[in-house]
Scaffold this motif. Structure first.
Motif, short mmCIF file in Angstrom:
data_model
loop_
_atom_site.label_atom_id
_atom_site.label_comp_id
_atom_site.label_asym_id
_atom_site.label_seq_id
_atom_site.Cartn_x
_atom_site.Cartn_y
_atom_site.Cartn_z
N ILE A 1 0.67 -12.53 -1.99
CA ILE A 1 1.80 -12.87 -1.12
C ILE A 1 2.91 -13.52 -1.93
CG2 ILE A 1 2.51 -14.34 0.81
CD1 ILE A 1 -0.25 -13.93 2.01
N GLY A 2 2.52 -14.38 -2.89
CA GLY A 2 3.53 -14.98 -3.76
C GLY A 2 4.26 -13.94 -4.60
N GLN A 3 3.53 -12.92 -5.08
CA GLN A 3 4.17 -11.85 -5.84
C GLN A 3 5.09 -11.02 -4.95
OE1 GLN A 3 0.95 -9.68 -7.60
NE2 GLN A 3 0.54 -11.23 -9.17
N LEU A 4 4.67 -10.78 -3.69
CA LEU A 4 5.54 -10.06 -2.76
C LEU A 4 6.84 -10.82 -2.54
CD1 LEU A 4 3.21 -8.66 0.06
CD2 LEU A 4 4.45 -7.39 -1.68
N ALA A 5 6.73 -12.16 -2.39
CA ALA A 5 7.93 -12.97 -2.18
C ALA A 5 8.87 -12.89 -3.37
CB ALA A 5 7.53 -14.43 -1.91
N GLU A 6 8.32 -12.68 -4.57
CA GLU A 6 9.14 -12.57 -5.77
C GLU A 6 9.61 -11.14 -6.02
OE1 GLU A 6 6.75 -14.12 -8.87
OE2 GLU A 6 6.74 -16.18 -8.10
N GLY A 7 9.23 -10.21 -5.15
CA GLY A 7 9.66 -8.83 -5.32
C GLY A 7 8.83 -8.04 -6.31
N LYS A 8 7.66 -8.55 -6.69
CA LYS A 8 6.82 -7.85 -7.66
C LYS A 8 5.85 -6.91 -6.95
CE LYS A 8 6.90 -11.75 -10.92
NZ LYS A 8 6.07 -12.73 -11.66
N GLU A 9 5.33 -5.95 -7.73
CA GLU A 9 4.35 -5.02 -7.17
C GLU A 9 2.99 -5.69 -7.08
OE1 GLU A 9 2.71 -0.46 -7.94
OE2 GLU A 9 4.07 -1.43 -9.37
N VAL A 10 2.26 -5.41 -6.01
CA VAL A 10 0.97 -6.03 -5.76
C VAL A 10 -0.10 -4.94 -5.66
CG1 VAL A 10 -0.39 -7.41 -4.15
CG2 VAL A 10 1.99 -8.00 -4.58
N CYS A 11 -1.22 -5.17 -6.36
CA CYS A 11 -2.36 -4.25 -6.28
C CYS A 11 -3.62 -5.11 -6.29
CB CYS A 11 -2.34 -3.25 -7.43
SG CYS A 11 -3.66 -2.01 -7.31
N LEU A 12 -4.12 -5.45 -5.12
CA LEU A 12 -5.28 -6.33 -4.99
C LEU A 12 -6.55 -5.51 -4.84
CD1 LEU A 12 -3.84 -8.92 -2.44
CD2 LEU A 12 -3.93 -9.11 -4.93
N PRO A 13 -7.68 -6.00 -5.35
CA PRO A 13 -8.96 -5.31 -5.13
C PRO A 13 -9.35 -5.38 -3.66
CG PRO A 13 -9.30 -7.43 -6.22
CD PRO A 13 -7.83 -7.20 -6.19
#
Length: 470
Positions: free
Chosen positions: A190-202
């Motif tokens: 969620i923190g990466q989403l807030a920063e506009g980064k791509e997220v790929c969680l297991p």
């Protein structure tokens, strides 16, 4: 991460509290059970047997207990054995037990059972009293333990409880940490989403569904960001290309138009047409400049060159410069209500001048038959308020609806007014437009201090109305 840490801490605290509560309740129940049944055993077991045995007396018929003993409430049967193992007295004795006993038999049942009957024995002056209960009514144990071992076991109870408690806490900590791992990953995502980064969680564990939704959201946002980036790049390239490509032919048109206007006979039709070409060319040039500036302001590509700007002097100079090229059918009035003339704003003077020129030119452009324009400045509620009004046709209602936030894509749009809004927003201010006997535009800016930018002295010019006629 702080939220996850607090959640783990609360989980551990709750687990520790539950473990402590369970141990406390279990201990209390154990103590209660021991006290209850221990007291009951004392009432129904050893103490009555002793009283019962001591109550025996010799009679003419042999032996008999005291009449008030009421031993039948505690035992099913009883017998008194002599030293030779013979039965001296008995009552309710089962038939299978009605015989003499040897020393080994007495030794055996005194610590265990007699024919599956739980018995209790007590020595008195006449022999051995044996009192028995019904079969299956009592469980009896008889064991031996060395005192050293007993003391060692008792002394180890406390450390054992501490070890058990530490073990419970350790297990809770491990389970809590492992259980919170997917949540920590989700929080990081969620923190990466807030920063506009791509997220790929297991997508595993207890938070698998949440991780899947975050991954889907990330892919959607990345796709949208890519579309927006392409759109902005295309728009920027188009604006830059149009501005560059139109600059040279526009300069030629303006140059030839001015040459034709100078060569044509005065007041002739050719001179008027050439002047119209020059005027419209200037409008096209201004529109291109507005288009470039509004794009830069929208994407924060236009740096604000903030300086201390004295509002009174700036307004007088800006209105005077505008009136130099004003037509015959127009007049401009300037009214500065003190202490607005003393106000100093940290602002970009060029952008403020551009906003004021757009408002003044808008009144002229949309009222070709002429109009009176009034510029007023005052302080209200701690803000510098600049108002530009005319007595002309006013703004079209569709334009006002568009600037008030309508979602109609076909609504007409005035680029100059939009640019004024952007300049006001860039200065932490606001712009509003309405009709009140003509077009009325109001700009409001926050005021932090007063005085002249150069000297720090307060402007002493009195209130008044300054007219700039043709």
């Amino acid at each position: 991460m702080k939220t996850v840490s607090r959640m783990i801490f609360r989980y551990l605290l709750a687990a520790f509290g539950i473990a402590f509560l369970v141990l406390t309740v279990n201990g209390a129940l154990l103590i209660g059970v021991v006290l209850h049944y221990g007291a009951k055993g004392q009432q129904e077991g050893f103490f009555p047997v002793g009283k019962f045995a001591e109550s025996f007396t010799r009679t003419d018929d042999g032996f008999a207990p005291a009449p008030d003993m009421e031993w039948q409430k505690h035992f099913a049967w009883a017998m008194l054995l002599g030293d030779d193992g013979e039965i001296l007295w008995s009552e309710n004795l089962p038939e299978e037990l009605n015989h003499a006993y040897t020393v080994p038999e007495v030794a055996a049942f005194s610590r265990w059972y007699l024919k599956d009957y739980p018995v209790m024995a007590y020595r008195n002056d006449f022999g051995l009293l044996v009192a028995g209960k019904e079969q299956g009514s009592m469980t009896r144990f008889d064991f031996y333990m060395d005192n050293d071992i007993l003391y060692a076991l008792l002394s180890g109870v406390g450390p054992l409880l501490i070890v058990d408690l530490c073990l419970v806490v350790a297990i809770c900590l491990i389970l809590g940490w492992r259980g919170a791992k997917p949540l920590r990953e989700a929080a990081a995502g969620i923190g990466q989403l807030a920063e506009g980064k791509e997220v790929c969680l297991p997508q595993s564990g207890a938070a698998a569904e949440l991780a899947e939704k975050l991954n889907q959201t990330s892919r959607y946002l990345q796709k949208q960001n890519e579309l927006i980036r392409r759109r902005d790049t295309t728009r920027a390239n188009w604006i830059a290309g149009v501005s560059h490509d139109i600059r040279t032919p526009l300069a030629l048109i303006m140059g030839y138009g001015e040459q034709l206007a100078q060569q044509a006979p005065p007041q002739s039709e050719q001179q008027k047409k050439a002047a119209a070409i020059c005027t419209q060319s200037q409008k096209i040039k201004a529109l291109i400049e507005d288009l470039n500036l509004t794009f830069k302001l929208q994407y924060n590509a236009q740096p604000l060159r903030r300086t201390a700007a004295a509002m009174g002097a700036w307004l007088r100079q800006s209105v005077a410069d505008f009136c130099d090229s004003l037509g015959e059918n127009y007049s401009v009035g300037l009214q500065i209500r003190e202490p607005a003339g003393q106000t100093v704003l940290e602002a970009d003077r060029e952008l403020l001048t551009r906003a004021l020129d757009n408002l003044l030119n808008n009144s002229v452009r949309h009222n070709p038959g002429g109009c009176d324009i009034q510029v007023a400045a005052e302080l209200a509620d701690g803000r510098f308020v600049l108002t530009v009004r005319d007595n002309g046709a006013g703004y079209p209602e569709a334009v006002l609806r568009n600037h008030s936030g309508t979602d109609d894509p076909n609504a007409p749009h005035i680029l100059g007014l939009h640019l004024v809004q952007q300049i006001a927003t860039a200065h932490e201010g606001e712009a509003s437009f309405c009709n009140d006997g003509g077009a009325v535009a109001t700009l409001k800016f926050a005021v932090h201090w007063y005085g002249h930018a150069e000297t720090g002295q307060v402007d002493s010019e009195p209130d008044g109305l300054i007219l700039f006629p043709d």
